[in-house]
Every structure is written in structure tokens, then in C-alpha cells.
Design an enzyme around this catalytic site. Sequence first.
Site, PDB file in Angstrom:
ATOM      1  N   ARG A 104       0.889  -1.172   0.000  1.00  0.00           N
ATOM      2  CA  ARG A 104       0.000   0.000   0.000  1.00  0.00           C
ATOM      3  C   ARG A 104       0.922   1.215   0.000  1.00  0.00           C
ATOM      4  O   ARG A 104       1.710   1.409   0.937  1.00  0.00           O
ATOM      5  CB  ARG A 104      -0.910   0.010   1.227  1.00  0.00           C
ATOM      6  CG  ARG A 104      -1.601   1.350   1.406  1.00  0.00           C
ATOM      7  CD  ARG A 104      -2.734   1.316   2.405  1.00  0.00           C
ATOM      8  NE  ARG A 104      -3.893   0.654   1.838  1.00  0.00           N
ATOM      9  CZ  ARG A 104      -5.135   0.763   2.317  1.00  0.00           C
ATOM     10  NH1 ARG A 104      -5.370   1.507   3.379  1.00  0.00           N
ATOM     11  NH2 ARG A 104      -6.140   0.125   1.734  1.00  0.00           N
ATOM     12  N   HIS A 131      -7.172   0.850  -6.588  1.00  0.00           N
ATOM     13  CA  HIS A 131      -7.414  -0.014  -5.418  1.00  0.00           C
ATOM     14  C   HIS A 131      -8.128  -1.288  -5.904  1.00  0.00           C
ATOM     15  O   HIS A 131      -9.296  -1.521  -5.584  1.00  0.00           O
ATOM     16  CB  HIS A 131      -8.274   0.753  -4.409  1.00  0.00           C
ATOM     17  CG  HIS A 131      -8.299   0.153  -3.035  1.00  0.00           C
ATOM     18  ND1 HIS A 131      -7.530  -0.938  -2.660  1.00  0.00           N
ATOM     19  CD2 HIS A 131      -9.010   0.499  -1.919  1.00  0.00           C
ATOM     20  CE1 HIS A 131      -7.772  -1.231  -1.400  1.00  0.00           C
ATOM     21  NE2 HIS A 131      -8.661  -0.390  -0.920  1.00  0.00           N
ATOM     22  N   GLN A 134     -10.114  -3.857  -3.542  1.00  0.00           N
ATOM     23  CA  GLN A 134     -11.430  -3.411  -3.093  1.00  0.00           C
ATOM     24  C   GLN A 134     -12.492  -3.757  -4.126  1.00  0.00           C
ATOM     25  O   GLN A 134     -13.617  -4.148  -3.790  1.00  0.00           O
ATOM     26  CB  GLN A 134     -11.403  -1.898  -2.846  1.00  0.00           C
ATOM     27  CG  GLN A 134     -12.717  -1.353  -2.338  1.00  0.00           C
ATOM     28  CD  GLN A 134     -13.061  -1.825  -0.933  1.00  0.00           C
ATOM     29  OE1 GLN A 134     -12.249  -1.703  -0.026  1.00  0.00           O
ATOM     30  NE2 GLN A 134     -14.253  -2.370  -0.755  1.00  0.00           N
ATOM     31  N   ASP A 219     -16.972   7.596  -1.929  1.00  0.00           N
ATOM     32  CA  ASP A 219     -15.752   7.435  -1.131  1.00  0.00           C
ATOM     33  C   ASP A 219     -15.492   8.768  -0.437  1.00  0.00           C
ATOM     34  O   ASP A 219     -16.177   9.767  -0.713  1.00  0.00           O
ATOM     35  CB  ASP A 219     -14.593   7.044  -2.067  1.00  0.00           C
ATOM     36  CG  ASP A 219     -13.316   6.637  -1.345  1.00  0.00           C
ATOM     37  OD1 ASP A 219     -13.355   6.443  -0.110  1.00  0.00           O
ATOM     38  OD2 ASP A 219     -12.274   6.510  -2.012  1.00  0.00           O
ATOM     39  N   CYS A 259     -16.194   1.959   0.191  1.00  0.00           N
ATOM     40  CA  CYS A 259     -15.081   1.073   0.559  1.00  0.00           C
ATOM     41  C   CYS A 259     -14.709   1.188   2.036  1.00  0.00           C
ATOM     42  O   CYS A 259     -14.072   0.295   2.578  1.00  0.00           O
ATOM     43  CB  CYS A 259     -13.878   1.346  -0.329  1.00  0.00           C
ATOM     44  SG  CYS A 259     -13.186   2.998  -0.137  1.00  0.00           S
ATOM     45  N   ARG A 287     -13.641  -8.396   1.586  1.00  0.00           N
ATOM     46  CA  ARG A 287     -12.201  -8.197   1.359  1.00  0.00           C
ATOM     47  C   ARG A 287     -11.456  -9.482   1.744  1.00  0.00           C
ATOM     48  O   ARG A 287     -10.537  -9.907   1.056  1.00  0.00           O
ATOM     49  CB  ARG A 287     -11.678  -7.025   2.208  1.00  0.00           C
ATOM     50  CG  ARG A 287     -12.216  -5.652   1.821  1.00  0.00           C
ATOM     51  CD  ARG A 287     -11.732  -5.230   0.453  1.00  0.00           C
ATOM     52  NE  ARG A 287     -10.297  -5.198   0.349  1.00  0.00           N
ATOM     53  CZ  ARG A 287      -9.510  -4.203   0.760  1.00  0.00           C
ATOM     54  NH1 ARG A 287     -10.054  -3.120   1.287  1.00  0.00           N
ATOM     55  NH2 ARG A 287      -8.191  -4.267   0.623  1.00  0.00           N
TER      56      ARG A 287
END
Length: 301
Positions: A104, A131, A134, A219, A259, A287
Amino acid sequence: MTVRHFLSLMDCSQAELTSLLKRGIELKDLHRQGVVYEPLKNRVLGMIFEKASTRTRVSFEAGMIQLGGQAIFLSPRDTQLGRGEPVEDSARVLSRMCDAIMIRTFAHSTLETFATHSRVPVINGLSDDLHPCQLLADMQTFLEHRGSIKGKTVAWIGDGNNMCNTYIQAAMQFDFQLRVACPEGYEPDQAWLDRAGDRVTLLRDPREAVAGAHLVCTDVFASMGQEDEAQERLRVFTPYQVTRAMLDQADPEVLFMHCLPAHRGEEVSHDLLDDPRSVVWDQAENRLHAQKALVEFLLVE
Ligand code: CP
Ligand code: NVA
């Protein structure tokens, strides 16, 4: 032998992505039945986190343990990466010790550089651009609740950020129409918009984007690394708050996704996550299952 990486949804074929989703659902069922399935005994996932995380860290770590392996959490505060050891050298060393590496980070190019010098699969656990893990969870969640997303309409409301860019890739890979409603100056990556063509429509009015949509997503207004812009973004994005009334304009069977982490009263109204149309907790749980399917795909021959 070439090493498979998962830096973006475009690293897999459509067929591979479809089978990953199905496998995620199977692994979830096995887990819920209490079946012990440990194909990754003695296998190690290195996890480099240059940004904070709750879901990504815990889902990869729990997933590796459940599959019989182990995960090692590496933060730049404790590793030589944080003291300037080159990404290339870190990749050479860590990939001789670990069976896969999750990263990340900020610049997407860091992931690409790492992958170029890695002997083992590299997984994107979020970059400033994308991402993809996700999206595996999001697509699995839609499949579980509503069946195939092919031909459906998805509305992305708010910032044209890493999640939005990944939804553009998902529109291509999973074959749905995407409407992006964002303020001027906060559009997603132009190169991805160009590649997606008429599969993606760029709008300014969130209500127009949501009308008749089967899935509505949003988001945070300010992503990690944009803390200095938070005040200005709050002002610009206020008209883009997703509310229950907004969802009433969507398809009657609409699902809402985020998310997480969410900021109630900012990008979502205070009551939205508790609305029956919201599937954010399933999305977060998935996830775990989706990434177990991913590491199995990358590591089990
Ligand atoms: N959605 C997500 O990636 O959450 P974390 O930042 O908690 O990992
Ligand atoms: N866009 C957000 C997603 C967090 C999971 C960020 O990059 O901070």
C-alpha cells in the site's frame, strides 16, 4: 517463468476475474462451515504499508492465517525502506524471503518498480491511482446480492480518485455502464476515461448519475495523502453527499457501497450506512474472502 502480479484489474482476463469472484464465494462458504483449508502452509506474504489501513491489513493477515500461511506487517517506520533503501533493492531482498508481497503506497510507479524487481507476485493494496483488491470485494458483493453486474448501471458520486479509476477499469472488465458525477477539476484519470470510451459517462449532477442506477458508490472527499486539502474539498464536495433521498431516485433494487472508512455527515448522510440498501459491511467482509481467492490464484499451482 513470468511472475503474475495484481497491480490493477487489467492484470487479469475477464474470465479470470469472474472465476476469482466465484472462488471468493466458495471460500466464504467453506469458512462459514468451519472447513479447514490450508493450501498455503509455510507460505509467507510480506505486507508493506506506507499508508494507514484497517481492512486491508486485517483481511490479508487473517486470510493468510486461514489458508495455513503467515503475513508479515512492514511499516516504513521500522524498515530500511523508510530510511531510503531503494525500492528496487527492497524488492530483490524481500522477494527472496517471501512468497508474495502486498504493497500500500502513494505513487503507483512504486508498485511497478517493485514488481519489476520482484521474483514473486506483487499485489496492489492501494496506490494513489488504483485499489483493485477493493473492487474484487465490491464485485463479489454485488454478485451475491443481485447476480451478474453485466449490463447494469453503476453511479460513482464524488471524487475521481483511486477508487473511481478502479471502477472505470471494472466497467471494462465486468461489462457495465458507469456514470461518474464529480465536480470540475476532480475528474478521474483521463487516460482511463479515453480507454473506456462510451462505457463511462462523465456528469456534474449526482442526481442525474443516480437516476435508475443499480449500484451507487462513493468514497471520502479527501483521500490519504490529501489531508492538507480537506477543508477545500469539504466545500467543493458538499453537493455530492449521498443521501437516502438520492437513492430513492435509483432503481428500486439499488445497492449502496462505500469502501470505508466513511465520514458520516460528509460524503454520506448520517443514516445512509444503516439504510437497508447499504451493503457496506458485507463489502468489508468480502475483502477477506476475495483476497483469499486472489492469493490462492497467485500462489497455488
Ligand atoms: N477499504 C480499505 O481499503 O480500507 P482500509 O484503508 O482500512 O484498508
Ligand atoms: N480513496 C481512499 C480509499 C481508502 C480505502 C484513500 O485513498 O484514502
